[in-house]
Design a protein around this motif. Structure first.
Motif, short mmCIF file in Angstrom:
data_model
loop_
_atom_site.label_atom_id
_atom_site.label_comp_id
_atom_site.label_asym_id
_atom_site.label_seq_id
_atom_site.Cartn_x
_atom_site.Cartn_y
_atom_site.Cartn_z
N TYR A 92 0.85 -1.30 -0.16
CA TYR A 92 0.05 0.13 0.13
C TYR A 92 1.04 1.19 0.04
O TYR A 92 1.70 1.50 0.84
CB TYR A 92 -1.02 -0.09 1.22
N LEU A 93 0.62 2.02 -1.02
CA LEU A 93 1.64 3.05 -1.13
C LEU A 93 0.92 4.33 -1.25
O LEU A 93 0.11 4.53 -1.96
CB LEU A 93 2.47 3.06 -2.71
N THR A 94 1.02 5.35 -0.19
CA THR A 94 0.43 6.49 -0.11
C THR A 94 1.23 7.78 -0.40
O THR A 94 2.46 7.80 0.15
CB THR A 94 -0.43 6.55 1.20
N PHE A 95 0.68 8.81 -1.14
CA PHE A 95 1.54 9.89 -1.29
C PHE A 95 1.12 11.00 -0.31
O PHE A 95 1.80 12.03 -0.04
CB PHE A 95 1.18 10.49 -2.72
N THR A 96 0.31 10.97 0.49
CA THR A 96 -0.32 11.90 1.32
C THR A 96 -0.72 11.60 2.94
O THR A 96 -0.91 12.37 3.59
CB THR A 96 -1.83 12.28 0.57
N GLY A 97 -0.62 10.18 3.16
CA GLY A 97 -0.87 9.81 4.52
C GLY A 97 -2.35 9.87 4.80
O GLY A 97 -3.00 9.41 3.80
N ASP A 98 -2.83 10.13 6.01
CA ASP A 98 -4.09 9.93 6.50
C ASP A 98 -5.08 10.91 5.96
O ASP A 98 -6.04 11.01 6.37
CB ASP A 98 -4.13 9.42 7.76
#
Length: 494
Positions: free
Chosen positions: A388-394
């Motif tokens: 799971y790759l996120t660019f923005t966080g939560d």
């Protein structure tokens, strides 16, 4: 004491204290570095140096006049050091003058700021006078001082500038703990013509590849700033040369030439997309992109297949037969999921292979992570290679207003990454992707790919906007809305 030696807990107390110092002191140093990037603290009214301070020659009274405005201790130290560094003083003045669009420097200072006979002393620029709403805080100045390049920098004539999420984050004050000091010039990703190199650093290897008259694309350093102006300072290490097409010619793969507006859309968003695909995609991966129609997503879709993905699905506000769905398919998507009509975490393609190897989150939500990590859901576990790759966080826009806020943000990011790697058989591996490093040839590689037609910069259909206050505000509101279909670009000059 003897009793202490018999009690083994004193050893753990010492170890705990050492570990705490090892974690806490680097965090303070990092926060101090982030909060001290601007070399000089401005007064509380955000108006820059006063006329009396400017007329005082070397601004001998600036430190006294700022004592009424509270600043963190490290910022005070930097302000004190600025008294002994003429370059810091000069650059602080060039960034702080004309705060409300009114010039407060006299003729003597204007002559001092002139770079050469061919360059004016002042320029037009967009200004932000404080944190808040776009309509209230964004202005336009006709007489902002032209900055002087320092070590590792060059002055360019800006042709076009693209906006980024960081512009909205800075403007709203979401990260005011280390945000820019107002007033400042927004915008960071630019395309322009090199006008001046620092003579004192002409022997540096980073400058040897540039000369006056070169057309370059440049990415901002740490935060987007300084680009929405006639002239801007850019880091040589964050720049790459590019060949522009003639305004009347049409772009095709045979010549690979870009317009200035297309070139300005490249640096941060397309670079992040390329590096993410290059470092995270494995051959044969099935990838789901959440929110793939924006600045990063429109470029990521083009890179995923190039780096080995076998199937790409994307969520968007687009029905299957809409023009937006066709646009996303043209960029590389195999399936377009209309999140308004169906839940992506319950979606199953025609072949009923509903599990993906990787989910890329460009929206920003804890709920997205929770739903993707659900066992037996849309994403494989770490045991089967799920990531799971996120660019923005939560959150879409991270909120950091204090040292504790920074510590909480970093702690959450590190702890979840460690947790999913310890329990990887049961959870997909979670990663907060933050690599947008334009150095080490990364930006040069991106420019080469664009020139070769391997990918095309994607602009929102309403771009480019004109370099006028009303148009710039429209562009910023579109960027803030999260509904831009590609990069939002402002044309500064032909």
């Amino acid at each position: 004491t003897n009793s202490d030696r018999k009690n083994p807990f004193w050893i753990w107390n010492i170890m705990t204290a050492c570990i705490t110092l090892l974690i806490f002191l680097p965090t303070i140093a990092l926060a101090s570095e982030l909060n001290g990037l601007f070399p000089y603290p401005y007064p509380a009214d955000n108006q820059g140096p006063t006329e009396r301070q400017v007329q005082g020659g070397r601004y001998a009274n600036i430190g006294k006049d700022l004592t009424h405005s509270w600043n963190p201790p490290h910022r005070r130290i930097l302000g004190w050091l600025a008294h002994f560094n003429p370059r810091l003083k000069h650059r602080s003045l060039s960034r702080g003058l004309a705060g409300g669009g009114e010039s407060s420097f006299d003729g003597k200072m204007a002559d001092e700021l002139k770079h050469s006979n061919s360059l004016p002393a002042t320029m037009r620029c967009v200004t932000v006078k404080g944190y808040g709403k776009i309509d209230d805080m964004v202005g336009f100045s006709e007489c902002w001082p032209v900055p002087e390049p320092g070590k590792g920098e060059m002055l360019i004539k800006v042709l076009a500038c693209s906006l980024a999420p960081g512009d909205i984050r800075n403007l709203r004050g979401d990260c005011d703990y280390f945000g820019p000091k107002c007033p400042y010039i927004p915008g960071g990703d630019v395309c322009g013509v090199v006008l001046k190199l620092p003579t004192s650093s002409s022997s540096c290897s980073s400058l040897s590849k540039f000369k006056e008259g070169d057309v370059v694309v440049a990415m901002f350093h740490f935060r987007p700033q300084g680009g929405l102006a006639d002239y801007a300072l850019v880091k040589t290490a964050h720049s790459a040369k590019i060949v522009l097409k003639a305004p009347s010619s049409s772009r095709n793969k045979s010549n690979g030439f870009l317009s200035a507006c297309e070139a300005a859309a490249i640096p941060s968003s397309a670079l992040a997309a390329m590096l993410a695909a290059k470092s995270s995609v494995r051959k044969g991966d099935r990838v789901l992109v959440l929110g793939g129609g924006g600045g990063v997503g429109s470029h990521l879709l083009q890179f995923l297949k190039n780096y080995g993905a076998s199937h790409v699905a994307v969520t968007a506000a687009a029905s299957p037969s809409s023009a937006e769905a066709k646009r996303l398919v043209g960029l590389g998507a195999d399936d377009v999921i209309d999140y308004r009509r169906e839940n992506w975490w319950e979606w199953k393609p025609n072949n009923n292979q509903n599990q993906f190897d990787m989910v890329v989150d460009l929206v920003g939500s804890y709920e997205s992570w929770r739903r993707a990590a659900k066992r037996g859901g849309v994403l494989k576990t770490g045991w089967k290679g799920g990531r799971y790759l996120t660019f923005t966080g939560d959150e879409r826009y991270m909120q950091i207003h204090s040292l504790m806020g920074l510590y909480s943000f970093l702690g959450k990011m590190v702890s979840r990454a460690l947790f999913t790697r310890i329990f990887w058989p049961f959870y997909p591996k979670w990663t907060h992707f933050m690599d947008t490093d334009p150095t080490n040839g990364n930006l040069d590689e991106l420019v080469r790919l664009a020139a070769a037609g391997e990918f095309r910069p994607v602009l929102d259909r309403r771009s480019p906007y004109k370099f006028k206050l009303s148009e710039v505000k429209k562009a910023m509101k579109l960027q803030e809305s999260y509904h831009a279909k590609g990069k939002v670009v402002i044309r500064i000059a032909n």
